[in-house]
Design an enzyme around this catalytic site. Structure first.
Site, PDB file in Angstrom:
ATOM      1  N   ASN A  99       0.869  -1.171  -0.165  1.00 10.54           N
ATOM      2  CA  ASN A  99      -0.156  -0.025   0.052  1.00 10.54           C
ATOM      3  C   ASN A  99       0.846   1.248   0.159  1.00 10.54           C
ATOM      4  O   ASN A  99       2.014   1.300   0.533  1.00 10.54           O
ATOM      5  CB  ASN A  99      -1.057  -0.005   1.199  1.00 10.54           C
ATOM      6  CG  ASN A  99      -0.390  -0.166   2.486  1.00 10.54           C
ATOM      7  OD1 ASN A  99       0.542  -1.005   2.539  1.00 10.54           O
ATOM      8  ND2 ASN A  99      -1.127   0.216   3.422  1.00 10.54           N
ATOM      9  N   GLU A 123       0.422   4.983   0.717  1.00 13.57           N
ATOM     10  CA  GLU A 123      -0.759   6.211   0.898  1.00 13.57           C
ATOM     11  C   GLU A 123      -0.432   7.350   0.590  1.00 13.57           C
ATOM     12  O   GLU A 123       0.895   7.815  -0.015  1.00 13.57           O
ATOM     13  CB  GLU A 123      -0.856   6.130   2.799  1.00 13.57           C
ATOM     14  CG  GLU A 123      -1.492   4.788   3.230  1.00 13.57           C
ATOM     15  CD  GLU A 123      -1.490   4.720   4.407  1.00 13.57           C
ATOM     16  OE1 GLU A 123      -1.097   5.414   5.440  1.00 13.57           O
ATOM     17  OE2 GLU A 123      -2.317   3.664   4.928  1.00 13.57           O
ATOM     18  N   CYS A 136      -3.952   0.443  -2.494  1.00 15.97           N
ATOM     19  CA  CYS A 136      -3.827  -0.887  -1.569  1.00 15.97           C
ATOM     20  C   CYS A 136      -2.766  -1.479  -2.166  1.00 15.97           C
ATOM     21  O   CYS A 136      -2.435  -1.504  -3.471  1.00 15.97           O
ATOM     22  CB  CYS A 136      -5.155  -1.456  -1.765  1.00 15.97           C
ATOM     23  SG  CYS A 136      -6.461  -0.802  -0.709  1.00 15.97           S
ATOM     24  N   GLU A 140      -2.914  -4.766  -2.928  1.00 11.94           N
ATOM     25  CA  GLU A 140      -3.403  -5.734  -4.169  1.00 11.94           C
ATOM     26  C   GLU A 140      -3.331  -4.899  -5.667  1.00 11.94           C
ATOM     27  O   GLU A 140      -3.125  -5.349  -6.396  1.00 11.94           O
ATOM     28  CB  GLU A 140      -4.781  -6.208  -3.857  1.00 11.94           C
ATOM     29  CG  GLU A 140      -4.842  -7.026  -2.792  1.00 11.94           C
ATOM     30  CD  GLU A 140      -5.199  -6.080  -1.273  1.00 11.94           C
ATOM     31  OE1 GLU A 140      -4.760  -5.152  -1.226  1.00 11.94           O
ATOM     32  OE2 GLU A 140      -6.001  -6.771  -0.395  1.00 11.94           O
ATOM     33  N   CYS A 144     -10.278  -5.121   0.928  1.00  2.00           N
ATOM     34  CA  CYS A 144     -11.626  -4.089   0.806  1.00  2.00           C
ATOM     35  C   CYS A 144     -12.231  -4.580  -0.501  1.00  2.00           C
ATOM     36  O   CYS A 144     -11.824  -5.322  -1.350  1.00  2.00           O
ATOM     37  CB  CYS A 144     -10.905  -2.634   0.502  1.00  2.00           C
ATOM     38  SG  CYS A 144     -10.107  -2.272  -0.956  1.00  2.00           S
ATOM     39  N   CYS A 185     -10.680  -3.881  -3.766  1.00  2.00           N
ATOM     40  CA  CYS A 185      -9.526  -4.855  -4.009  1.00  2.00           C
ATOM     41  C   CYS A 185     -10.107  -6.266  -4.625  1.00  2.00           C
ATOM     42  O   CYS A 185      -9.516  -6.695  -5.361  1.00  2.00           O
ATOM     43  CB  CYS A 185      -8.595  -5.136  -2.903  1.00  2.00           C
ATOM     44  SG  CYS A 185      -7.251  -3.683  -3.026  1.00  2.00           S
TER      45      CYS A 185
HETATM   46  N1  THU Z   1      -5.186  -1.765   2.593  1.00  2.00           N
HETATM   47  C1  THU Z   1      -4.581  -2.638   1.634  1.00  2.00           C
HETATM   48  O1  THU Z   1      -3.591  -1.983   1.025  1.00  2.00           O
HETATM   49  N2  THU Z   1      -5.111  -3.898   1.365  1.00  2.00           N
HETATM   50  C2  THU Z   1      -6.366  -4.144   1.853  1.00  2.00           C
HETATM   51  O2  THU Z   1      -6.465  -5.238   1.378  1.00  2.00           O
HETATM   52  C3  THU Z   1      -6.877  -3.519   3.041  1.00  2.00           C
HETATM   53  C4  THU Z   1      -6.302  -2.162   3.299  1.00  2.00           C
HETATM   54  C5  THU Z   1      -4.657  -0.594   2.973  1.00  2.00           C
HETATM   55  C6  THU Z   1      -5.158   0.815   2.658  1.00  2.00           C
HETATM   56  C7  THU Z   1      -4.646   1.600   3.592  1.00  2.00           C
HETATM   57  O3  THU Z   1      -3.144   2.097   3.225  1.00  2.00           O
HETATM   58  C8  THU Z   1      -4.380   0.848   4.961  1.00  2.00           C
HETATM   59  O4  THU Z   1      -4.360  -0.466   4.313  1.00  2.00           O
HETATM   60  C9  THU Z   1      -5.633   1.042   5.954  1.00  2.00           C
HETATM   61  O5  THU Z   1      -6.679   1.030   5.389  1.00  2.00           O
END
Ligand code: THU
Length: 139
Positions: A43, A45, A54, A56, A87, A90
């Site tokens: 991920n 941000e 994310c 994925e 999520c 994803c």
């Molecule tokens: N996140 C992912 O990268 N993948 C997931 O399957 C769930 C959430 C990340 C998004 C964000 O940067 C952090 O986790 C918190 O939501």
């Protein structure tokens, strides 16, 4: 990135590179393409929160950038109590490039793993079938 390593190792390793200063929740993902090549993503941000991506999404973007458009297996890991749950967005992204029987393994850092199929992860996924307009040809 070494192709010698399995999806689990790649996901754990790439998770270390996650850029998550706002949530402090690092996620790593690795996918296996139909051609047998593995790709990893974490991920990333952003201070403009909705611009974050994310793990994925990163792994899938790397796969598509390399010329692969089908995936056969997915592994996702985070430091969560229960194996991390992808999520909704994803799940739809994985569905785009996987099949109903694509194996998706979710993990945490404590060695807990849960594997399921894509169909179990996103039952009733929106697909091209829903865009078939043949049902309108009634006369
Ligand atoms: N996140 C992912 O990268 N993948 C997931 O399957 C769930 C959430 C990340 C998004 C964000 O940067 C952090 O986790 C918190 O939501």
């Amino acid at each position: 990135m070494s192709q010698e390593k399995n999806l689990e190792t790649l996901a754990f390793e790439v998770r270390e590179n996650a850029y998550a200063p706002y949530s402090n929740f690092k996620v790593g993902a690795a996918v296996m393409s139909e051609s047998g090549v593995k790709y990893a993503g974490c991920n990333v941000e952003n201070i403009a929160y909705p611009e974050g991506t994310c793990a994925e999404a990163g792994a899938i973007a790397a796969m598509v950038a390399a010329g692969d458009t089908r995936l056969t297996e997915v592994f996702v890991v985070a430091d969560s109590k229960e194996p991390v749950s992808p999520c909704g967005g994803c799940r739809q992204k994985i569905a785009e490039f996987g099949a109903k029987d694509t194996k998706v393994t979710l993990a945490n850092l404590d060695g807990v793993r849960v594997s399921m199929t894509m169909a179990e992860l996103l039952p009733g996924a929106f697909s091209t079938d829903h865009m078939d307009t043949d049902h309108k040809d009634r006369d």
